[in-house]
Design an enzyme around this catalytic site. Structure first.
Site, mmCIF file in Angstrom:
data_model
loop_
_atom_site.group_PDB
_atom_site.id
_atom_site.type_symbol
_atom_site.label_atom_id
_atom_site.label_comp_id
_atom_site.label_asym_id
_atom_site.label_seq_id
_atom_site.Cartn_x
_atom_site.Cartn_y
_atom_site.Cartn_z
ATOM 1 N N ASN A 6 0.850 -1.189 0.000
ATOM 2 C CA ASN A 6 0.000 0.000 0.000
ATOM 3 C C ASN A 6 0.893 1.249 0.000
ATOM 4 O O ASN A 6 1.672 1.458 0.941
ATOM 5 C CB ASN A 6 -0.907 -0.026 1.238
ATOM 6 C CG ASN A 6 -1.848 1.159 1.280
ATOM 7 O OD1 ASN A 6 -1.445 2.290 1.022
ATOM 8 N ND2 ASN A 6 -3.095 0.927 1.624
ATOM 9 N N HIS A 9 0.907 6.253 1.713
ATOM 10 C CA HIS A 9 1.660 7.202 2.538
ATOM 11 C C HIS A 9 2.734 7.962 1.769
ATOM 12 O O HIS A 9 3.196 8.999 2.232
ATOM 13 C CB HIS A 9 2.224 6.508 3.777
ATOM 14 C CG HIS A 9 1.129 6.140 4.729
ATOM 15 N ND1 HIS A 9 0.283 7.089 5.273
ATOM 16 C CD2 HIS A 9 0.698 4.954 5.192
ATOM 17 C CE1 HIS A 9 -0.602 6.488 6.037
ATOM 18 N NE2 HIS A 9 -0.381 5.191 6.004
ATOM 19 N N ARG A 17 2.996 18.882 1.428
ATOM 20 C CA ARG A 17 3.570 20.104 0.873
ATOM 21 C C ARG A 17 2.905 20.519 -0.442
ATOM 22 O O ARG A 17 3.347 21.459 -1.071
ATOM 23 C CB ARG A 17 5.070 19.899 0.623
ATOM 24 C CG ARG A 17 5.917 19.994 1.862
ATOM 25 C CD ARG A 17 5.947 21.450 2.359
ATOM 26 N NE ARG A 17 6.807 21.577 3.513
ATOM 27 C CZ ARG A 17 8.083 21.951 3.460
ATOM 28 N NH1 ARG A 17 8.649 22.174 2.301
ATOM 29 N NH2 ARG A 17 8.777 22.067 4.549
ATOM 30 N N HIS A 42 -5.651 3.509 -1.755
ATOM 31 C CA HIS A 42 -6.989 3.817 -1.244
ATOM 32 C C HIS A 42 -7.356 5.215 -1.734
ATOM 33 O O HIS A 42 -6.713 6.193 -1.364
ATOM 34 C CB HIS A 42 -6.951 3.771 0.292
ATOM 35 C CG HIS A 42 -8.284 3.990 0.941
ATOM 36 N ND1 HIS A 42 -8.474 3.831 2.292
ATOM 37 C CD2 HIS A 42 -9.498 4.345 0.434
ATOM 38 C CE1 HIS A 42 -9.745 4.079 2.598
ATOM 39 N NE2 HIS A 42 -10.385 4.407 1.491
ATOM 40 N N ARG A 44 -9.617 8.031 -1.318
ATOM 41 C CA ARG A 44 -10.585 8.497 -0.318
ATOM 42 C C ARG A 44 -11.468 9.601 -0.883
ATOM 43 O O ARG A 44 -11.068 10.317 -1.796
ATOM 44 C CB ARG A 44 -9.851 9.038 0.907
ATOM 45 C CG ARG A 44 -9.203 7.950 1.734
ATOM 46 C CD ARG A 44 -8.524 8.519 2.966
ATOM 47 N NE ARG A 44 -8.206 7.451 3.895
ATOM 48 C CZ ARG A 44 -9.046 6.998 4.822
ATOM 49 N NH1 ARG A 44 -10.230 7.553 4.984
ATOM 50 N NH2 ARG A 44 -8.680 6.006 5.612
ATOM 51 N N ARG A 48 -7.197 12.807 0.164
ATOM 52 C CA ARG A 48 -6.093 13.397 0.947
ATOM 53 C C ARG A 48 -4.730 12.792 0.638
ATOM 54 O O ARG A 48 -3.718 13.316 1.038
ATOM 55 C CB ARG A 48 -6.401 13.333 2.436
ATOM 56 C CG ARG A 48 -6.402 11.961 3.035
ATOM 57 C CD ARG A 48 -6.584 12.119 4.549
ATOM 58 N NE ARG A 48 -6.519 10.878 5.227
ATOM 59 C CZ ARG A 48 -7.483 10.414 6.009
ATOM 60 N NH1 ARG A 48 -8.578 11.109 6.182
ATOM 61 N NH2 ARG A 48 -7.338 9.271 6.614
ATOM 62 N N GLU A 69 -8.608 0.214 -3.014
ATOM 63 C CA GLU A 69 -9.494 0.227 -1.842
ATOM 64 C C GLU A 69 -10.398 1.436 -1.972
ATOM 65 O O GLU A 69 -9.928 2.540 -2.249
ATOM 66 C CB GLU A 69 -8.687 0.400 -0.560
ATOM 67 C CG GLU A 69 -7.925 -0.799 -0.132
ATOM 68 C CD GLU A 69 -7.078 -0.488 1.096
ATOM 69 O OE1 GLU A 69 -7.244 0.575 1.717
ATOM 70 O OE2 GLU A 69 -6.228 -1.319 1.403
ATOM 71 N N THR A 100 -8.554 3.522 8.189
ATOM 72 C CA THR A 100 -9.799 2.747 8.205
ATOM 73 C C THR A 100 -10.036 2.185 9.613
ATOM 74 O O THR A 100 -9.144 1.590 10.204
ATOM 75 C CB THR A 100 -9.698 1.596 7.179
ATOM 76 O OG1 THR A 100 -9.181 2.138 5.966
ATOM 77 C CG2 THR A 100 -11.060 0.984 6.917
ATOM 78 N N GLU A 150 -10.671 -9.472 2.781
ATOM 79 C CA GLU A 150 -9.433 -9.096 3.459
ATOM 80 C C GLU A 150 -9.793 -9.015 4.931
ATOM 81 O O GLU A 150 -10.662 -8.231 5.328
ATOM 82 C CB GLU A 150 -8.903 -7.757 2.956
ATOM 83 C CG GLU A 150 -7.592 -7.381 3.662
ATOM 84 C CD GLU A 150 -7.068 -6.011 3.232
ATOM 85 O OE1 GLU A 150 -7.240 -5.627 2.065
ATOM 86 O OE2 GLU A 150 -6.480 -5.336 4.105
ATOM 87 N N HIS A 187 -3.845 -4.567 7.695
ATOM 88 C CA HIS A 187 -4.034 -3.440 8.611
ATOM 89 C C HIS A 187 -3.146 -3.582 9.846
ATOM 90 O O HIS A 187 -3.318 -4.504 10.629
ATOM 91 C CB HIS A 187 -5.479 -3.239 9.056
ATOM 92 C CG HIS A 187 -5.778 -1.779 9.267
ATOM 93 N ND1 HIS A 187 -5.274 -1.075 10.334
ATOM 94 C CD2 HIS A 187 -6.464 -0.889 8.506
ATOM 95 C CE1 HIS A 187 -5.659 0.184 10.227
ATOM 96 N NE2 HIS A 187 -6.364 0.337 9.135
ATOM 97 N N GLY A 188 -2.184 -2.679 9.931
ATOM 98 C CA GLY A 188 -1.304 -2.646 11.108
ATOM 99 C C GLY A 188 -0.236 -3.733 11.135
ATOM 100 O O GLY A 188 0.438 -3.922 12.147
#
Ligand code: PXP
Length: 235
Positions: A6, A9, A17, A42, A44, A48, A69, A100, A150, A187-188
């Site tokens: 993923n 990030h 910026r 993902h 959104r 963002r 996603e 999420t 998932e 996730h995580g």
């Protein structure tokens, strides 16, 4: 066992910026060179991090599986059909959430996703649903026509004693596979907490973002993906 990286990030840093870099397209290429079997983004509602430009370019450049996603909204269905990812994973989305918050509640929130899912499938997009590790959701996912699930590993990754959560995930994965669903988890997940999960043979794919991107700050993305890939494939 497959690793989908993923890369949201990377876009989060770019958007901090409002710059043109770092570019998630570059991140996808580096991830693939590091051995990723797929790229996950993902999109959104608030855009963002990942945006339509990223999605369109990723569709042209990603050589592995592109997994999108998204929330099950009409807007996202239009975006998906335009971009044509290989797979869509339906996730819940709440405004203001940092990430999420849980799986899609297929039991208590009765929304008829069946036509939504069959519409995407008819266009040639495989459809999966992000669910909490709870048997009741499997039955619903099957009824709705999902091809994969998932399993949300968030509770597992937060649990001090992983034994109980591992058992829960394991039995859900076994039932889902027996019923014909492809089972992924995410996730995580990080470089350490993934180890007990790798003993669950029914889980055939992992979606991992934050831990890999964080490690990439110190060793580079290609190596960070390579290290996770070695852990996953070496199990
Ligand atoms: N799977 C889903 C459905 C997610 O929403 C996320 C977070 O974007 C991930 C996997 C990846 O989680 P993490 O970034 O914690 O590895």
């Amino acid at each position: 066992m497959e690793l989908s990286v993923n890369i949201d990030h990377v876009a989060t840093v770019r958007e901090a910026r409002k710059e043109k870099f770092p570019d998630p397209i570059h991140a996808a290429l580096e991830s693939e060179l590091g051995g990723a079997d797929g790229i996950t983004v993902h999109l959104r509602g608030d855009r963002r991090h990942i945006n339509e430009r990223d999605l369109a370019l990723l569709r042209k450049t990603v050589q592995t599986e592109l997994n999108l996603e998204m929330a099950a909204t009409e807007e996202m269905a239009r975006v998906a059909v335009e971009a044509m990812p290989d797979r869509v994973t339906l996730v819940p989305e709440a405004s203001g959430e940092v990430t999420t918050q849980g799986g899609l509640d297929l039991v208590n929130v009765k929304s008829d996703l069946e036509p939504y899912i069959s519409g995407l499938k008819r266009k040639g997009i495989r459809v999966g649903i992000f669910i909490d590790p709870d048997m009741a959701h499997i039955k619903e996912a099957l009824k709705l026509g999902a091809e994969s699930i998932e399993i949300n590993t968030n509770e597992y990754t937060k649990a001090k004693d992983k034994k109980e959560e591992t058992l829960r995930i394991s039995s859900v994965a076994r039932t889902a596979k027996r019923d014909g669903l492809i089972v992924h988890a995410g996730h995580g997940i990080d470089y350490r907490n993934i180890l007990p999960l790798l003993r669950i043979p029914e889980i055939t794919g992992y979606s991992i973002g934050f831990a890999i991107i964080a490690r990439a700050l110190f060793v580079g993305l290609r190596q960070a993906v390579g290290e996770m890939n070695t852990i996953i494939k070496g199990a």
